[in-house]
Design a protein around this motif. Structure first.
Motif, PDB file in Angstrom:
ATOM      1  N   ILE A  17     -40.240  33.881   9.456  1.00  0.00           N
ATOM      2  CA  ILE A  17     -39.359  34.596   8.531  1.00  0.00           C
ATOM      3  C   ILE A  17     -39.153  36.015   9.063  1.00  0.00           C
ATOM      4  N   SER A  18     -37.942  36.501   8.923  1.00  0.00           N
ATOM      5  CA  SER A  18     -37.638  37.865   9.326  1.00  0.00           C
ATOM      6  C   SER A  18     -36.540  38.398   8.402  1.00  0.00           C
ATOM      7  N   ARG A  19     -36.238  39.667   8.529  1.00  0.00           N
ATOM      8  CA  ARG A  19     -35.210  40.220   7.657  1.00  0.00           C
ATOM      9  C   ARG A  19     -34.480  41.349   8.361  1.00  0.00           C
ATOM     10  N   ASP A  20     -33.293  41.609   7.889  1.00  0.00           N
ATOM     11  CA  ASP A  20     -32.476  42.743   8.325  1.00  0.00           C
ATOM     12  C   ASP A  20     -32.140  43.512   7.063  1.00  0.00           C
ATOM     13  N   ASP A  21     -32.848  44.617   6.844  1.00  0.00           N
ATOM     14  CA  ASP A  21     -32.660  45.381   5.605  1.00  0.00           C
ATOM     15  C   ASP A  21     -31.234  45.896   5.479  1.00  0.00           C
ATOM     16  N   ARG A  22     -30.673  46.311   6.583  1.00  0.00           N
ATOM     17  CA  ARG A  22     -29.315  46.881   6.514  1.00  0.00           C
ATOM     18  C   ARG A  22     -28.308  45.827   6.074  1.00  0.00           C
ATOM     19  N   LYS A  23     -28.506  44.617   6.520  1.00  0.00           N
ATOM     20  CA  LYS A  23     -27.595  43.536   6.136  1.00  0.00           C
ATOM     21  C   LYS A  23     -28.051  42.825   4.869  1.00  0.00           C
ATOM     22  N   ARG A  24     -29.188  43.238   4.345  1.00  0.00           N
ATOM     23  CA  ARG A  24     -29.758  42.612   3.151  1.00  0.00           C
ATOM     24  C   ARG A  24     -29.856  41.095   3.348  1.00  0.00           C
ATOM     25  N   THR A  25     -30.332  40.737   4.484  1.00  0.00           N
ATOM     26  CA  THR A  25     -30.397  39.330   4.864  1.00  0.00           C
ATOM     27  C   THR A  25     -31.808  38.963   5.287  1.00  0.00           C
ATOM     28  N   VAL A  26     -32.248  37.822   4.803  1.00  0.00           N
ATOM     29  CA  VAL A  26     -33.533  37.255   5.203  1.00  0.00           C
ATOM     30  C   VAL A  26     -33.250  35.996   6.013  1.00  0.00           C
ATOM     31  N   TYR A  27     -33.969  35.845   7.101  1.00  0.00           N
ATOM     32  CA  TYR A  27     -33.759  34.711   7.986  1.00  0.00           C
ATOM     33  C   TYR A  27     -34.978  33.799   8.000  1.00  0.00           C
ATOM     34  N   LEU A  28     -34.729  32.551   8.327  1.00  0.00           N
ATOM     35  CA  LEU A  28     -35.815  31.620   8.570  1.00  0.00           C
ATOM     36  C   LEU A  28     -35.491  30.905   9.879  1.00  0.00           C
ATOM     37  N   GLN A  29     -36.228  31.245  10.905  1.00  0.00           N
ATOM     38  CA  GLN A  29     -36.082  30.565  12.189  1.00  0.00           C
ATOM     39  C   GLN A  29     -36.980  29.342  12.175  1.00  0.00           C
ATOM     40  N   MET A  30     -36.374  28.196  12.387  1.00  0.00           N
ATOM     41  CA  MET A  30     -37.117  26.938  12.319  1.00  0.00           C
ATOM     42  C   MET A  30     -37.043  26.255  13.681  1.00  0.00           C
ATOM     43  N   ASN A  31     -38.186  26.086  14.295  1.00  0.00           N
ATOM     44  CA  ASN A  31     -38.267  25.434  15.596  1.00  0.00           C
ATOM     45  C   ASN A  31     -39.067  24.150  15.502  1.00  0.00           C
ATOM     46  N   ARG A  32     -38.900  23.303  16.485  1.00  0.00           N
ATOM     47  CA  ARG A  32     -39.632  22.023  16.568  1.00  0.00           C
ATOM     48  C   ARG A  32     -39.537  21.294  15.234  1.00  0.00           C
ATOM     49  N   LEU A  33     -38.334  21.157  14.760  1.00  0.00           N
ATOM     50  CA  LEU A  33     -38.107  20.531  13.453  1.00  0.00           C
ATOM     51  C   LEU A  33     -38.534  19.075  13.474  1.00  0.00           C
ATOM     52  N   ARG A  34     -39.006  18.639  12.312  1.00  0.00           N
ATOM     53  CA  ARG A  34     -39.486  17.260  12.137  1.00  0.00           C
ATOM     54  C   ARG A  34     -38.736  16.638  10.982  1.00  0.00           C
ATOM     55  N   SER A  35     -38.825  15.331  10.879  1.00  0.00           N
ATOM     56  CA  SER A  35     -38.100  14.639   9.809  1.00  0.00           C
ATOM     57  C   SER A  35     -38.593  15.072   8.428  1.00  0.00           C
ATOM     58  N   ASP A  36     -39.865  15.435   8.323  1.00  0.00           N
ATOM     59  CA  ASP A  36     -40.367  15.849   7.002  1.00  0.00           C
ATOM     60  C   ASP A  36     -39.976  17.274   6.646  1.00  0.00           C
ATOM     61  N   ASP A  37     -39.218  17.939   7.500  1.00  0.00           N
ATOM     62  CA  ASP A  37     -38.622  19.233   7.145  1.00  0.00           C
ATOM     63  C   ASP A  37     -37.287  19.063   6.425  1.00  0.00           C
ATOM     64  N   THR A  38     -36.806  17.826   6.365  1.00  0.00           N
ATOM     65  CA  THR A  38     -35.543  17.565   5.679  1.00  0.00           C
ATOM     66  C   THR A  38     -35.652  17.961   4.217  1.00  0.00           C
ATOM     67  N   ALA A  39     -34.758  18.832   3.775  1.00  0.00           N
ATOM     68  CA  ALA A  39     -34.806  19.354   2.411  1.00  0.00           C
ATOM     69  C   ALA A  39     -33.626  20.299   2.208  1.00  0.00           C
ATOM     70  N   VAL A  40     -33.469  20.707   0.960  1.00  0.00           N
ATOM     71  CA  VAL A  40     -32.565  21.809   0.662  1.00  0.00           C
ATOM     72  C   VAL A  40     -33.411  23.081   0.648  1.00  0.00           C
ATOM     73  N   TYR A  41     -32.965  24.080   1.359  1.00  0.00           N
ATOM     74  CA  TYR A  41     -33.708  25.322   1.499  1.00  0.00           C
ATOM     75  C   TYR A  41     -33.053  26.425   0.675  1.00  0.00           C
ATOM     76  N   TYR A  42     -33.898  27.177  -0.014  1.00  0.00           N
ATOM     77  CA  TYR A  42     -33.451  28.250  -0.895  1.00  0.00           C
ATOM     78  C   TYR A  42     -34.241  29.527  -0.591  1.00  0.00           C
ATOM     79  N   CYS A  43     -33.670  30.640  -0.952  1.00  0.00           N
ATOM     80  CA  CYS A  43     -34.441  31.873  -0.934  1.00  0.00           C
ATOM     81  C   CYS A  43     -34.519  32.414  -2.354  1.00  0.00           C
ATOM     82  N   ASN A  44     -35.567  33.153  -2.618  1.00  0.00           N
ATOM     83  CA  ASN A  44     -35.744  33.766  -3.936  1.00  0.00           C
ATOM     84  C   ASN A  44     -36.978  34.651  -3.888  1.00  0.00           C
ATOM     85  N   ARG A  45     -37.268  35.289  -5.002  1.00  0.00           N
ATOM     86  CA  ARG A  45     -38.443  36.119  -5.094  1.00  0.00           C
ATOM     87  C   ARG A  45     -39.688  35.262  -4.875  1.00  0.00           C
ATOM     88  N   LEU A  46     -40.748  35.934  -4.452  1.00  0.00           N
ATOM     89  CA  LEU A  46     -41.985  35.215  -4.172  1.00  0.00           C
ATOM     90  C   LEU A  46     -42.762  34.876  -5.431  1.00  0.00           C
TER      91      LEU A  46
END
Length: 110
Positions: free
Chosen positions: A64-93
């Motif tokens: 996970i990373s973020r760009d404060d100026r762009k108000r954007t949070v990123y999720l870099q996902m590598n070596r993806l697997r079939s069990d990563d299949t899902a709908v992804y959301y962002c929100n408060r912790l």
């Protein structure tokens, strides 16, 4: 009111990579408190990454990373697997949560 818009999902082969983006707008003081969640079909939404937290199932593969100026949070996902299949959301912790966005679908084919 805070609006969260996720994007970057898609169909990828097992072992591939994707980078998700979450753009926050509205009355949000900072994006440090945002994290990434996912919900696979038939399961409950789970926290994937945020703050110092990262799910065991994605450790070493997702970042996970973020760009404060762009108000954007990123999720870099590598070596993806079939069990990563899902709908992804962002929100408060932690509650109270902002209104949930539509999420972005990630489908990993084996």
């Amino acid at each position: 009111q805070v609006q969260l818009v996720e994007s970057g999902g898609g169909l990828v082969q097992s072992g591939g990579s994707l980078r998700l983006s979450c753009v926050a707008s509205g009355n949000i003081a900072n994006i440090n408190a945002l994290g990434w969640y996912r919900r696979a079909s038939g399961t409950q939404r789970e926290l994937v990454a945020g703050g110092i937290n990262i799910a065991d199932s994605v450790k070493g593969r997702f970042t996970i990373s973020r760009d404060d100026r762009k108000r954007t949070v990123y999720l870099q996902m590598n070596r993806l697997r079939s069990d990563d299949t899902a709908v992804y959301y962002c929100n408060r912790l932690m509650p109270p949560y902002y209104a949930w966005g539509q999420g972005t679908q990630v489908t990993v084919s084996s």
